[in-house]
Write an enzyme that holds these catalytic residues in place. Structure first.
Site, PDB file in Angstrom:
ATOM      1  N   ALA A  12       0.828  -1.207   0.000  1.00  0.00           N
ATOM      2  CA  ALA A  12       0.000   0.000   0.000  1.00  0.00           C
ATOM      3  C   ALA A  12       0.855   1.248   0.000  1.00  0.00           C
ATOM      4  O   ALA A  12       0.588   2.222   0.693  1.00  0.00           O
ATOM      5  CB  ALA A  12      -0.943   0.003   1.203  1.00  0.00           C
ATOM      6  N   ASN A  38      -1.127  -5.495   2.909  1.00  0.00           N
ATOM      7  CA  ASN A  38      -0.062  -4.627   3.408  1.00  0.00           C
ATOM      8  C   ASN A  38       0.290  -5.054   4.826  1.00  0.00           C
ATOM      9  O   ASN A  38      -0.580  -5.468   5.593  1.00  0.00           O
ATOM     10  CB  ASN A  38      -0.518  -3.161   3.409  1.00  0.00           C
ATOM     11  CG  ASN A  38       0.653  -2.197   3.491  1.00  0.00           C
ATOM     12  OD1 ASN A  38       1.538  -2.195   2.636  1.00  0.00           O
ATOM     13  ND2 ASN A  38       0.679  -1.357   4.518  1.00  0.00           N
ATOM     14  N   VAL A  82       3.800 -10.573   3.199  1.00  0.00           N
ATOM     15  CA  VAL A  82       3.973 -11.488   2.071  1.00  0.00           C
ATOM     16  C   VAL A  82       5.232 -12.320   2.294  1.00  0.00           C
ATOM     17  O   VAL A  82       6.304 -11.784   2.583  1.00  0.00           O
ATOM     18  CB  VAL A  82       4.081 -10.717   0.741  1.00  0.00           C
ATOM     19  CG1 VAL A  82       4.295 -11.686  -0.426  1.00  0.00           C
ATOM     20  CG2 VAL A  82       2.833  -9.868   0.514  1.00  0.00           C
ATOM     21  N   GLU A 170      17.300  16.394   1.979  1.00  0.00           N
ATOM     22  CA  GLU A 170      16.144  16.851   2.754  1.00  0.00           C
ATOM     23  C   GLU A 170      16.305  16.518   4.243  1.00  0.00           C
ATOM     24  O   GLU A 170      15.902  17.307   5.108  1.00  0.00           O
ATOM     25  CB  GLU A 170      14.855  16.235   2.193  1.00  0.00           C
ATOM     26  CG  GLU A 170      14.530  16.767   0.801  1.00  0.00           C
ATOM     27  CD  GLU A 170      13.151  16.355   0.314  1.00  0.00           C
ATOM     28  OE1 GLU A 170      12.500  17.171  -0.353  1.00  0.00           O
ATOM     29  OE2 GLU A 170      12.735  15.209   0.600  1.00  0.00           O
ATOM     30  N   LYS A 373       6.282  22.943  -2.765  1.00  0.00           N
ATOM     31  CA  LYS A 373       6.376  21.560  -2.269  1.00  0.00           C
ATOM     32  C   LYS A 373       5.170  21.226  -1.401  1.00  0.00           C
ATOM     33  O   LYS A 373       4.625  20.118  -1.474  1.00  0.00           O
ATOM     34  CB  LYS A 373       7.670  21.360  -1.483  1.00  0.00           C
ATOM     35  CG  LYS A 373       7.886  19.910  -1.041  1.00  0.00           C
ATOM     36  CD  LYS A 373       9.243  19.708  -0.416  1.00  0.00           C
ATOM     37  CE  LYS A 373       9.415  18.261   0.049  1.00  0.00           C
ATOM     38  NZ  LYS A 373       9.409  17.292  -1.057  1.00  0.00           N
TER      39      LYS A 373
END
Length: 396
Positions: A12, A38, A82, A170, A373
């Protein structure tokens, strides 16, 4: 096919959640049995993780409950991990059950690429999930507390960030903004704190023009970041890092942002992969299995020059839209669409009120880029959750 076709979406992340949302919008009730798998019950905004990692924002602001995004009458959500993909059997092995499918969407995300650097996996931290950024934030705060107990250990106040791409830049921008606050809180002299950004490539922020890169480095240097460009990390040890030029930086905090590879589970499934990523065709299907679609970090999409696009949230989101469209087309036996990446611009934040960006032919920097942004992040929230999600998470 007489029975209702079964679609299973693995992951997800950006590609997986956008695929699921696209299917629930386009498919009629009982037209397909769609299952989203997920390991967490939330979707998280990967491009926002650098902030809670540095401690400049709450991790909760980067996560969104999956139940708030999907229609439970159209999408079944399974919270599980998974274990194995069996494309020849059309089965997915989960840790607690097995799923069969007619159509499969693989969006499991990538894994940190270590490039074979000794000690990296054992001693470096990674900005990859909500849990990982919680750990980094708490680890950083703990180093300041440790220093107050052992004031001769300046390595507690030395932070090494490997990689000067988007995530690395960042993160150091946010970390540099957080350091003064931590110094006040723990009564530490700011002059004792050092942030190093180490990059093996000849430049930081590949993809940006040289003048924007120079601006970014100047902004961050003023905040206290020391750059080691064209210098590789040769080894990570319990005591710090050894660089390719022979220098050793003693540090108790090494954060690795130097790249990702595909998911090893995809390799183990027998798909034709390159570093855990599958080269998909124009409709995002694998070459060997026309019922298997791949989106996000597990896929390789080639541009017109035959080179792969970098795995970004922007590409994964657009892939999710096309994957959903083509799945509906496959079920209804209508024409599919080819995936064509539309570059809507790139923006890298440099901390509070600072960023650089390229939108079309325009170069942006400073406050304007930082605001843009925010607009991009809000646009994504609107895409997956509409106005209610924008109102709830609009402070991203």
């Amino acid at each position: 096919m007489s029975r209702i076709p079964r679609i299973v979406i693995l992951g997800a992340g950006y590609g997986g959640i956008v695929t699921a949302i696209g299917l629930q919008k386009e498919l009629n009730y009982n037209e397909a049995d769609v299952t989203l798998v997920n390991k967490h019950d939330y979707h998280f905004i990967t491009t926002h993780l650098h902030m809670p990692a540095a401690g400049t924002d709450n991790p909760e602001n980067a996560r969104i409950e999956i139940s708030k995004l999907i229609d439970e009458f159209k999408i079944d959500f399974v919270k599980s991990t998974v274990v194995q993909i069996r494309p020849y059997d059309k089965k997915i092995i989960l840790e607690d059950s097995t799923l069969s499918y007619d159509y499969l969407v693989i969006g499991l995300g990538g894994e940190p690429e270590t490039f074979g650097i000794p000690g990296l996996k054992e001693y470096a931290l990674n900005i990859r999930s909500i849990n990982s950024v919680r750990l980094i934030r708490e680890h950083i705060e703990y180093q300041f507390a440790r220093f107050k107990q052992e004031p001769h250990r300046t390595d507690f106040l030395t932070f090494v960030v490997g990689g000067a791409g988007f995530t690395g830049i960042e993160f150091v921008g946010e970390l540099a903004d957080r350091i003064p606050e931590l110094c006040r809180e723990f009564d530490v002299d700011p002059a004792l704190v050092h942030i190093y950004n180490v990059e093996a490539a000849p430049t930081a922020l590949p993809g940006f023009d040289a003048d924007l890169v120079e601006y970014a480095m100047q902004v961050l240097a003023k905040k206290g970041v020391t750059f080691k460009i064209a210098t590789a990390i040769k080894e990570v040890t319990v005591d710090g890092v050894i660089l390719s030029d022979g220098e050793t930086i003693r540090s108790s905090t090494v954060v690795w942002t130097g790249g990702i590879r595909g998911n090893r589970m995809v390799e183990e499934a027998g798909f034709d992969t390159k570093r855990g990523r599958i080269v998909v065709d124009s409709t995002l299907r694998t070459k060997d299995f026309e019922n298997v679609y791949v989106v996000g970090d597990c896929s390789i999409v080639l541009n017109e020059e035959g080179k792969p696009y970098p795995p970004t949230a922007q590409i994964a989101t657009q892939q999710g839209e096309i994957a959903a469209y083509n799945l509906v087309a496959a079920i209804r036996n209508t024409p599919m669409k080819d995936f064509k990446f539309i570059n809507r611009g790139i923006i890298a934040s440099l901390g509070k009120g600072e960023a650089i960006g390229v939108v079309g032919t325009k170069k942006l920097k400073g406050f304007i880029a930082a605001m843009l942004k925010k607009v991009v992040e809000i646009r994504y929230l609107y895409k997956i959750g509409g106005i209610p999600l924008v109102i709830k998470k609009g402070r991203l």
